[in-house]
Design a protein around this motif. Sequence first.
Motif, short mmCIF file in Angstrom:
data_model
loop_
_atom_site.label_atom_id
_atom_site.label_comp_id
_atom_site.label_asym_id
_atom_site.label_seq_id
_atom_site.Cartn_x
_atom_site.Cartn_y
_atom_site.Cartn_z
N LEU A 255 0.84 -1.20 0.00
CA LEU A 255 0.00 0.00 0.00
C LEU A 255 0.87 1.25 0.00
N PRO A 256 0.41 2.31 -0.62
CA PRO A 256 1.20 3.55 -0.66
C PRO A 256 1.27 4.20 0.73
N ASP A 257 2.45 4.63 1.12
CA ASP A 257 2.63 5.20 2.45
C ASP A 257 1.87 6.50 2.67
N GLU A 258 1.48 7.19 1.58
CA GLU A 258 0.69 8.41 1.78
C GLU A 258 -0.75 8.09 2.20
N ALA A 259 -1.16 6.84 2.08
CA ALA A 259 -2.49 6.40 2.53
C ALA A 259 -2.36 5.95 3.98
N HIS A 260 -3.05 6.64 4.87
CA HIS A 260 -2.98 6.30 6.30
C HIS A 260 -4.13 5.39 6.73
N THR A 261 -5.28 5.51 6.07
CA THR A 261 -6.44 4.69 6.39
C THR A 261 -6.91 4.01 5.12
N VAL A 262 -6.89 2.69 5.14
CA VAL A 262 -7.22 1.90 3.96
C VAL A 262 -8.26 0.84 4.34
N VAL A 263 -9.23 0.65 3.45
CA VAL A 263 -10.20 -0.44 3.62
C VAL A 263 -9.88 -1.51 2.59
N LEU A 264 -9.89 -2.76 3.05
CA LEU A 264 -9.62 -3.92 2.21
C LEU A 264 -10.89 -4.77 2.19
N VAL A 265 -11.51 -4.90 1.00
CA VAL A 265 -12.78 -5.61 0.87
C VAL A 265 -12.52 -6.92 0.14
N VAL A 266 -12.49 -8.00 0.92
CA VAL A 266 -12.13 -9.31 0.37
C VAL A 266 -12.97 -10.42 1.00
N HIS A 267 -12.44 -11.64 0.99
CA HIS A 267 -13.20 -12.85 1.28
C HIS A 267 -12.61 -13.64 2.45
N ASN A 268 -13.44 -14.55 2.95
CA ASN A 268 -12.98 -15.52 3.93
C ASN A 268 -12.57 -16.80 3.20
N PRO A 269 -11.64 -17.58 3.73
CA PRO A 269 -11.05 -17.46 5.05
C PRO A 269 -9.86 -16.50 5.12
N GLY A 270 -9.42 -15.98 3.99
CA GLY A 270 -8.23 -15.14 3.97
C GLY A 270 -8.30 -13.92 4.86
N ILE A 271 -9.47 -13.27 4.90
CA ILE A 271 -9.58 -12.03 5.67
C ILE A 271 -9.49 -12.29 7.17
N ALA A 272 -10.12 -13.36 7.64
CA ALA A 272 -10.03 -13.70 9.07
C ALA A 272 -8.61 -14.15 9.42
N ASP A 273 -8.01 -14.91 8.52
CA ASP A 273 -6.64 -15.36 8.74
C ASP A 273 -5.67 -14.18 8.75
N LEU A 274 -5.92 -13.17 7.90
CA LEU A 274 -5.07 -11.98 7.90
C LEU A 274 -5.20 -11.24 9.22
N ALA A 275 -6.43 -11.08 9.71
CA ALA A 275 -6.62 -10.40 11.00
C ALA A 275 -5.84 -11.12 12.09
N GLU A 276 -5.90 -12.44 12.09
CA GLU A 276 -5.17 -13.21 13.11
C GLU A 276 -3.66 -13.09 12.92
N LEU A 277 -3.21 -13.14 11.67
CA LEU A 277 -1.78 -13.01 11.37
C LEU A 277 -1.25 -11.67 11.88
N LEU A 278 -2.02 -10.60 11.68
CA LEU A 278 -1.56 -9.26 12.07
C LEU A 278 -1.66 -9.01 13.57
N THR A 279 -2.70 -9.55 14.21
CA THR A 279 -2.97 -9.20 15.61
C THR A 279 -2.64 -10.29 16.61
N GLY A 280 -2.50 -11.52 16.13
CA GLY A 280 -2.25 -12.62 17.04
C GLY A 280 -3.51 -13.12 17.74
N GLN A 281 -4.66 -12.60 17.36
CA GLN A 281 -5.91 -13.06 17.96
C GLN A 281 -6.92 -13.38 16.88
N TRP A 282 -7.73 -14.42 17.14
CA TRP A 282 -8.74 -14.83 16.18
C TRP A 282 -9.86 -13.80 16.15
N THR A 283 -10.23 -13.38 14.95
CA THR A 283 -11.31 -12.42 14.76
C THR A 283 -12.29 -13.03 13.76
#
Length: 169
Positions: free
Chosen positions: A98-126
């Motif tokens: 993502l471009p560094d000039e973008a501070h707030t970004v929305v990512l509109v995608v699918h499961n299971p990838g999106i839930a797995d990404l949240a867990e990968l980034l935060t360490g908690q299941w979402t």
Amino acid sequence: MSERTLILLRHAKSDWSGEVSDLERPLADRGLRQAPLAGAWLARNIGHIDLAVVSPAHRARSTWEIAEAELTEPPPTRVDSRGYAASADELLDVVRELPDEAHTVVLVVHNPGIADLAELLTGQWTPMPTSTLAVLSFTGPWSEAGERPTVVLATGRPPEDLRHRLGHG
């Protein structure tokens, strides 16, 4: 160091009744009701969004088109083919580019990838059922996403009132 806000939005409920390809599957009636609620929640609780990155799947594009109509200033939208049927690692690559000039970004995608990404980034299941939003925050460049502590600011499916999690209530 700049604070980054990554908003994960799983597409709204899709319609499985027709005989169309997975990529072309439209939103169900419930999805058509869910998507504007997600957009209204974003308008009320996030405000300005710098960029939207959306899967090319019809249901994801439709979800975002309906949701962004609720925003005062819709952001530029980039359709990224990597968002369709992507794993968490593939989505992490999208985030890291993502471009560094973008501070707030929305990512509109699918499961299971999106839930797995949240867990990968935060360490908690979402859990990420259809139309669920997860608002994540970290400090640093996008290229270091996943390498820095990432906090879940809010998660849930609108119209739930999540303002208290964002410090507004």
